[in-house]
Enzyme design. Structure first.
Site, PDB file in Angstrom:
ATOM      1  N   LYS A  65      93.559 -12.839-105.508  1.00 50.56           N
ATOM      2  CA  LYS A  65      92.419 -12.507-106.365  1.00 50.56           C
ATOM      3  C   LYS A  65      92.068 -11.040-106.133  1.00 50.56           C
ATOM      4  O   LYS A  65      91.481 -10.680-105.118  1.00 50.56           O
ATOM      5  CB  LYS A  65      91.193 -13.376-106.052  1.00 50.56           C
ATOM      6  CG  LYS A  65      90.163 -13.227-107.184  1.00 50.56           C
ATOM      7  CD  LYS A  65      88.748 -13.488-106.785  1.00 50.56           C
ATOM      8  CE  LYS A  65      88.066 -12.347-106.112  1.00 50.56           C
ATOM      9  NZ  LYS A  65      87.887 -11.125-106.945  1.00 50.56           N
ATOM     10  N   GLU A 118      90.012  -7.595 -92.935  1.00 49.16           N
ATOM     11  CA  GLU A 118      90.005  -6.122 -92.841  1.00 49.16           C
ATOM     12  C   GLU A 118      88.716  -5.654 -93.480  1.00 49.16           C
ATOM     13  O   GLU A 118      88.551  -5.766 -94.692  1.00 49.16           O
ATOM     14  CB  GLU A 118      91.194  -5.549 -93.635  1.00 49.16           C
ATOM     15  CG  GLU A 118      92.543  -5.870 -93.071  1.00 49.16           C
ATOM     16  CD  GLU A 118      92.825  -5.109 -91.795  1.00 49.16           C
ATOM     17  OE1 GLU A 118      92.216  -4.045 -91.575  1.00 49.16           O
ATOM     18  OE2 GLU A 118      93.627  -5.599 -90.994  1.00 49.16           O
ATOM     19  N   CYS A 144      87.839   2.907 -96.444  1.00 47.19           N
ATOM     20  CA  CYS A 144      87.321   2.193 -95.261  1.00 47.19           C
ATOM     21  C   CYS A 144      87.435   3.052 -94.019  1.00 47.19           C
ATOM     22  O   CYS A 144      86.603   2.990 -93.126  1.00 47.19           O
ATOM     23  CB  CYS A 144      88.052   0.881 -95.063  1.00 47.19           C
ATOM     24  SG  CYS A 144      89.839   1.087 -94.922  1.00 47.19           S
ATOM     25  N   GLU A 172      77.673   1.896 -93.700  1.00 46.45           N
ATOM     26  CA  GLU A 172      78.823   2.442 -94.412  1.00 46.45           C
ATOM     27  C   GLU A 172      78.327   2.851 -95.798  1.00 46.45           C
ATOM     28  O   GLU A 172      77.862   2.003 -96.561  1.00 46.45           O
ATOM     29  CB  GLU A 172      79.901   1.353 -94.536  1.00 46.45           C
ATOM     30  CG  GLU A 172      81.150   1.830 -95.222  1.00 46.45           C
ATOM     31  CD  GLU A 172      82.169   0.702 -95.427  1.00 46.45           C
ATOM     32  OE1 GLU A 172      81.784  -0.388 -95.902  1.00 46.45           O
ATOM     33  OE2 GLU A 172      83.354   0.927 -95.139  1.00 46.45           O
TER      34      GLU A 172
HETATM   35  P1  NAD Z   1      83.567  -6.769-101.386  1.00 43.39           P
HETATM   36  O1  NAD Z   1      83.455  -7.458-100.071  1.00 43.39           O
HETATM   37  O2  NAD Z   1      82.380  -6.676-102.246  1.00 43.39           O
HETATM   38  O3  NAD Z   1      84.686  -7.482-102.291  1.00 43.39           O
HETATM   39  C1  NAD Z   1      86.027  -7.595-101.851  1.00 43.39           C
HETATM   40  C2  NAD Z   1      86.671  -8.740-102.595  1.00 43.39           C
HETATM   41  O4  NAD Z   1      86.038  -9.964-102.195  1.00 43.39           O
HETATM   42  C3  NAD Z   1      86.543  -8.688-104.107  1.00 43.39           C
HETATM   43  O5  NAD Z   1      87.751  -9.145-104.669  1.00 43.39           O
HETATM   44  C4  NAD Z   1      85.398  -9.653-104.392  1.00 43.39           C
HETATM   45  O6  NAD Z   1      85.428 -10.215-105.680  1.00 43.39           O
HETATM   46  C5  NAD Z   1      85.638 -10.709-103.344  1.00 43.39           C
HETATM   47  N1  NAD Z   1      84.478 -11.505-102.955  1.00 43.39           N
HETATM   48  C6  NAD Z   1      83.161 -11.169-103.004  1.00 43.39           C
HETATM   49  N2  NAD Z   1      82.396 -12.178-102.513  1.00 43.39           N
HETATM   50  C7  NAD Z   1      83.253 -13.162-102.142  1.00 43.39           C
HETATM   51  C8  NAD Z   1      83.073 -14.446-101.546  1.00 43.39           C
HETATM   52  N3  NAD Z   1      81.877 -14.913-101.218  1.00 43.39           N
HETATM   53  N4  NAD Z   1      84.171 -15.187-101.305  1.00 43.39           N
HETATM   54  C9  NAD Z   1      85.398 -14.726-101.601  1.00 43.39           C
HETATM   55  N5  NAD Z   1      85.633 -13.518-102.163  1.00 43.39           N
HETATM   56  C10 NAD Z   1      84.572 -12.740-102.426  1.00 43.39           C
HETATM   57  O7  NAD Z   1      84.177  -5.344-101.066  1.00 43.39           O
HETATM   58  P2  NAD Z   1      84.489  -4.148-102.085  1.00 43.39           P
HETATM   59  O8  NAD Z   1      83.206  -3.513-102.481  1.00 43.39           O
HETATM   60  O9  NAD Z   1      85.426  -4.618-103.138  1.00 43.39           O
HETATM   61  O10 NAD Z   1      85.316  -3.148-101.138  1.00 43.39           O
HETATM   62  C11 NAD Z   1      84.730  -2.201-100.333  1.00 43.39           C
HETATM   63  C12 NAD Z   1      84.677  -2.676 -98.904  1.00 43.39           C
HETATM   64  O11 NAD Z   1      85.992  -2.980 -98.450  1.00 43.39           O
HETATM   65  C13 NAD Z   1      84.164  -1.616 -97.946  1.00 43.39           C
HETATM   66  O12 NAD Z   1      83.302  -2.196 -97.005  1.00 43.39           O
HETATM   67  C14 NAD Z   1      85.434  -1.121 -97.271  1.00 43.39           C
HETATM   68  O13 NAD Z   1      85.237  -0.525 -95.997  1.00 43.39           O
HETATM   69  C15 NAD Z   1      86.226  -2.369 -97.190  1.00 43.39           C
HETATM   70  N6  NAD Z   1      87.652  -2.063 -97.028  1.00 43.39           N
HETATM   71  C16 NAD Z   1      88.252  -2.316 -95.822  1.00 43.39           C
HETATM   72  C17 NAD Z   1      89.592  -1.966 -95.638  1.00 43.39           C
HETATM   73  C18 NAD Z   1      90.301  -2.219 -94.322  1.00 43.39           C
HETATM   74  O14 NAD Z   1      91.535  -2.145 -94.290  1.00 43.39           O
HETATM   75  N7  NAD Z   1      89.595  -2.497 -93.235  1.00 43.39           N
HETATM   76  C19 NAD Z   1      90.298  -1.376 -96.688  1.00 43.39           C
HETATM   77  C20 NAD Z   1      89.636  -1.129 -97.886  1.00 43.39           C
HETATM   78  C21 NAD Z   1      88.317  -1.487 -98.058  1.00 43.39           C
END
Ligand code: NAD
Length: 487
Positions: free
Chosen positions: A181, A256, A291, A389
């Site tokens: 997804k 992650e 990130c 962040e």
């Molecule tokens: P997010 O957590 O809002 O969403 C990530 C994904 O999770 C999306 O596909 C979203 O639809 C899905 N999602 C949301 N709620 C959910 C739930 N309850 N159950 C299952 N899936 C759900 O994050 P974002 O805004 O898309 O991304 C930014 C974040 O990702 C930042 O915090 C960034 O640091 C982190 N990030 C981490 C890494 C790493 O490798 N550590 C890499 C890239 C981004």
């Protein structure tokens, strides 16, 4: 213009069992570069999520993918990698249309990372071996590795195709099926990459793509036929996913999550002009929507003024613009909600007494959402700009005198994804590297290189488990002990 965004054709459906399937409800997807460019994507219903998982399990069993000779699995992934390279321009357009990724960077880097990750993990397929353990000679104990089954992969919007590939490539190479997804904000590259897998010979159903928001993601995590959950996104969502995985069958998870990486600079760091450019890149690349952004400058007092001045100069004049414009140095912020949040944190910091060495506000633009590259000094210890962040081009400065003070500031209370240390005294740099609680530490550098060998993953609230490297493959296998009585 690298491409005309109005003419890019997108697949708005789901991919289940090797076919495009219309979803349950249609939703707009807006380009952050130009809110006038709108596409639609159809989201899966909970039943369709169930169909995608059941179909993946059926395909996994009937194709016997996990039992397919590893070299045959590797051959499919190698062909797939070649197809990704062959379709680089199409994939780059799909990615740049709705994300913050600049087209030329996607073409030069992101697409190559995807094909490279596929090749890297394909090579693991016939090289990860079991063991014979040390037992008395009357018995034999073998440890063999087996795939989990169906892996649910959930990915974010900031590097859509790369972060999805970090999951689907090792999971499939190890013999699993995958239901992916992607983020609801950047749904389009994933489905085309999955279609290229079919063309390469991956059995239909082994790689399904469902579209939708967090509700769709939650339905996927909770499905009883999911055997493993791999997630990249925010720490808050990671916590919900862990709870859902525990409540719906104690599924193993890897997470992650977010970061608040320090750039720890000692007075002997050396060439401040070079360092300022590196630090500026560490917070402006992808507009800080990274990130592992170096979002805190923790600098020893003797060089603080000179360094901050140079960093601000390197950031000040970066041209913002559309992802499809060759003139763009810094891309848009992903959506209005995120730009409001960045603006709110910066405003609050300034009201509390911080001052901006550069930037500090939005950039006026006819369509897209852009924030000026910003350096904040004089922050209160408990300010949100230091604690949270921000996920934007905002660098928060902290100053220190002694080694211990520097390390203490570099260690964040919650996050521990990455850290950079800049020092000529290599003994001091190593001592700091060992004292900083972080999954990755760069010495005299910042940023992931395009090699695939180093595992990546956070300490503390930045995550659980690793992507990439050998651990990024092995987590998609479980181990079984087989005992043979020889007496
Ligand atoms: P997010 O957590 O809002 O969403 C990530 C994904 O999770 C999306 O596909 C979203 O639809 C899905 N999602 C949301 N709620 C959910 C739930 N309850 N159950 C299952 N899936 C759900 O994050 P974002 O805004 O898309 O991304 C930014 C974040 O990702 C930042 O915090 C960034 O640091 C982190 N990030 C981490 C890494 C790493 O490798 N550590 C890499 C890239 C981004």
């Amino acid at each position: 213009m690298f491409f005309d965004p109005a003419t890019v054709e997108v697949a708005s459906e789901l991919l289940i069992g090797g076919s495009r399937v219309a979803g349950h409800s249609r939703h707009p997807v807006r380009s952050p570069s130009d809110r006038n460019i709108v596409r639609e994507v159809s989201w899966a219903s909970a039943d369709q999520v169930g169909d995608a998982v059941s179909d993946a399990k059926r395909a996994w069993r009937s194709s016997r993918w996990g039992a397919t000779p590893p070299r045959d699995r590797a051959r499919v992934l190698m062909r797939w990698a070649d197809l990704v390279d062959d379709h680089a321009e199409e994939l780059a357009r799909l990615e740049s249309l709705v994300s913050s990724r600049i087209y030329s960077e996607v073409l030069a880097r992101d697409v190559k990372v995807v094909s490279g990750v596929l090749r890297y993990f394909a090579e693991f397929a016939d090289k990860v071996e079991g063991t014979v353990t040390a037992t008395p000679v009357e018995s034999l104990s073998l440890t063999v590795h087996e795939p989990h089954g169906v892996v649910a992969a959930i990915s974010p919007w900031n590097f859509p195709m790369i972060l999805a590939a970090w999951k689907f490539a090792p999971a499939l190479a190890a013999g699993n099926a995958v239901v992916l997804k992607p983020s609801e904000m950047t749904p389009f590259s994933a489905i085309r990459i999955a279609e290229l897998a079919l063309e390469a010979g991956l059995p239909p159903g082994l790689f399904n793509v469902v579209q939708g928001d967090g509700g769709v993601g939650a339905a996927l995590v909770r499905h009883p036929d999911v055997d493993y959950v791999t997630f990249t996104g925010s720490s808050a969502t990671g916590a919900k996913i862990m709870a859902d995985a525990a409540a719906s069958g104690l599924k193993p998870v890897s997470l992650e999550l977010g970061g608040k990486g320090p750039q720890l600079v000692f007075e002997d760091a050396g060439d401040l002009d070079r360092l300022a450019k590196l630090i500026a890149r560490g917070i402006t690349y992808n507009s800080g929507q990274v990130c592992f952004a170096g979002s805190r400058l923790v600098v020893q007092r003797g060089v603080a003024d000179a360094l901050v001045e140079r960093v601000a100069a390197a950031m000040r004049d970066l041209p913002v613009g559309e992802t499809w414009s060759p003139a763009t140095g810094m891309p848009p912020i992903i959506n209005d909600r995120q730009i409001e949040r960045i603006d709110g944190i910066v405003r609050a910091s300034r009201e509390e007494g911080a001052h901006a060495a550069c930037g500090g506000e939005r950039v006026e633009h006819p369509n897209g959402a852009f924030f000026a590259p910003t350096v904040l000094r004089g922050l209160a210890d408990d300010s949100r700009a230091l604690r949270e962040e921000i996920f934007g081009p905002v660098l928060a400065v902290q100053e220190f005198d002694t080694f211990d003070e520097g390390v203490a500031l570099a260690n964040h209370a919650d996050y521990g994804l990455t850290a950079s240390i800049h020092a000529r005294d290599i003994g001091q740099a190593f001592r700091a590297a060992r004292a900083i609680e972080s999954g990755t530490v760069w010495i005299n550098d910042w940023g992931r290189r395009t090699d695939f060998t180093a595992p990546f993953g956070g300490y503390k609230r930045s995550g659980l488990g690793k992507d990439m490297g050998r651990p990024g493959y092995e987590k998609y296998l479980k181990s079984k002990a087989i005992w043979v009585e020889l007496a």
